[in-house]
Design an enzyme around this catalytic site. Sequence first.
Site, PDB file in Angstrom:
ATOM      1  N   HIS A 271       0.701  -1.201   0.266  1.00  0.00           N
ATOM      2  CA  HIS A 271      -0.085   0.056  -0.156  1.00  0.00           C
ATOM      3  C   HIS A 271       0.807   1.211   0.015  1.00  0.00           C
ATOM      4  CE1 HIS A 271      -1.557  -3.232   2.505  1.00  0.00           C
ATOM      5  NE2 HIS A 271      -2.606  -3.192   1.645  1.00  0.00           N
ATOM      6  N   HIS A 321      -7.181   4.889   5.698  1.00  0.00           N
ATOM      7  CA  HIS A 321      -6.735   3.634   4.920  1.00  0.00           C
ATOM      8  C   HIS A 321      -4.971   3.866   4.649  1.00  0.00           C
ATOM      9  CE1 HIS A 321      -5.481   0.921   1.657  1.00  0.00           C
ATOM     10  NE2 HIS A 321      -6.649   0.338   1.893  1.00  0.00           N
ATOM     11  N   GLU A 323      -2.947   2.997   2.631  1.00  0.00           N
ATOM     12  CA  GLU A 323      -2.626   3.677   1.152  1.00  0.00           C
ATOM     13  C   GLU A 323      -2.690   5.121   1.157  1.00  0.00           C
ATOM     14  OE1 GLU A 323      -4.269   2.141  -2.374  1.00  0.00           O
ATOM     15  OE2 GLU A 323      -3.942   4.213  -3.233  1.00  0.00           O
ATOM     16  N   CYS A 391      -6.963   1.859 -10.034  1.00  0.00           N
ATOM     17  CA  CYS A 391      -5.889   0.979 -10.806  1.00  0.00           C
ATOM     18  C   CYS A 391      -6.932   0.107 -11.644  1.00  0.00           C
ATOM     19  CB  CYS A 391      -5.165   0.371  -9.928  1.00  0.00           C
ATOM     20  SG  CYS A 391      -5.935  -1.293  -9.343  1.00  0.00           S
ATOM     21  N   SER A 463      -6.681  -8.878  -3.064  1.00  0.00           N
ATOM     22  CA  SER A 463      -5.515  -9.391  -2.276  1.00  0.00           C
ATOM     23  C   SER A 463      -6.026 -10.739  -1.808  1.00  0.00           C
ATOM     24  CB  SER A 463      -5.496  -8.371  -1.094  1.00  0.00           C
ATOM     25  OG  SER A 463      -6.710  -8.138  -0.479  1.00  0.00           O
TER      26      SER A 463
END
Length: 503
Positions: A271, A321, A323, A391, A463
């Site tokens: 991340h 989060h 990230e 993404c 994930s």
Amino acid sequence: MTGARSGVPAVVCAPLAVERAALARAVRPLPVLRTGKGPARSLASAERPAVRDRPLVVAGLAGAVADGLQPGDLVIGTELRTGSSPPIPLPAAPLVAGALRRAGLPVQLGPIASTDRIVHGSARAPLAADGVLAVDMESAQLAGAAGEHPVLVLRAVVDTPRHPLLRPGTAGRGLRALANLRAAAPVLTDWQQALGARRVVLASPRSFCAGVARAIEIVERALDRYPGPVYVRRQIVHNAHVVRELEQRGARFVMELSEVPPNSWVVLAAHGVPPEVHAEAAERNLQVIDATCPLVTKVHNEVRRYAARGDTVFLIGHADHEEVVGSQGQAPDQVIVVGDVAEAESVRPADPDRVAYAMQTTLAVDEAEQIADALRARFPRLTAPARDDICYATTNRQRAIRTIAAETDLVLVVGSANSSNSLRLVEVAEREGTPAYLVEDAGEVDLRWLAGVERIGISAGASAPPHLVDELVAALAGLGPVDLHTRDVVDEHLQFSLPREVS
Ligand code: SF4
């Protein structure tokens, strides 16, 4: 078709009178038949019309052979073994074990051996060494009666290697086991309601993305290549199974670098991290392997570029989060995290003409665009990323789950509760009007969700390991025939190169 929806009623086989008495009232309306003690009586009972060719539960007491089981523990058989025949698989076991665990009952999952006689003393050890958890004298003989129909084996432990039969306390241990058997009864009726033939549609793509596959390979290669412990800061990817599997291979997970001894190897999670983490690693002389996904690094670079030219950067994402913490850290004085449209409508930059935005990579595409639209409406000179920040893997998985949600009655998303992209998949399916649930693995599927459901869609977050999807499909197939389809929405071939430390 089998079970409740097929019109073929299930039956509960209880070898002993006390087992039948414990269950008879509790599992209504399921019938409970006393089938008799031992292999010979079980084979005879298996010929009875009330037992043959129907879904079967074999429920009763057992002896534990494995250490770690206690009197009263419930054992759900994953397969039945005899000395002579091939094992009989019981694939729905994880679904039932999960339900019992959520009911607060002590339960273990594993092979059960059906033997010709009671197993005492040292005779337990070879069975335990083969992975067997418990022994009985009836389940395998009765299971054969079911034919193609589902079978469930539930046993409650009376004796264990440390608490053999015919010792003081055996009666009390038996009563505890019978009480837990009775307490498990509601789950047996849920199992019966969940039986039936189904169409299962797999979303494609699903499961690992290129960034997650790369991060896991980095840890695996570091473990192979470097002597001494390899540390990983935070979860390498947001999945409990991945972390557990890497731990079993020797990786040591830590929350902070302060827990890592100087000069050790440490892998930074996919991340991404704020720059101060790199600075701390340098201070502590740590050997760093950075597993940050290249698509997260792209966002870091954007944030730094916008900030360097004096822009306020709106970072669309969830503030807590990891990230987002890493991306915000690239220019903390100039980044404002924007979590929803309301925040976009109230945010106040230093200069409304010098503003840009970036996004967390794993957001719901439609929601993130609404937030970006709200910002664009207020700030006409807003700079957008040259290429989408959300993404390819997030976008593709959302497209695929939207497709399967439209053609199924229930969607199951395999992923951990802290996986942003997995949570977004659930929301996307729900916005299509289909009930959807996030499950860590098959054990988290509530049997009650499946009652009357004939079409199930399955996806997995970026994930979540692919084998968890295979295990979920296998578990569903343990409830009745599964007609399996894959809906290919997008082909993915992206791969990222590895950092030089492990390439
Ligand atoms: S979800 Fe996207 S950004 Fe995150 S690791 Fe995978 S490819 Fe990279």
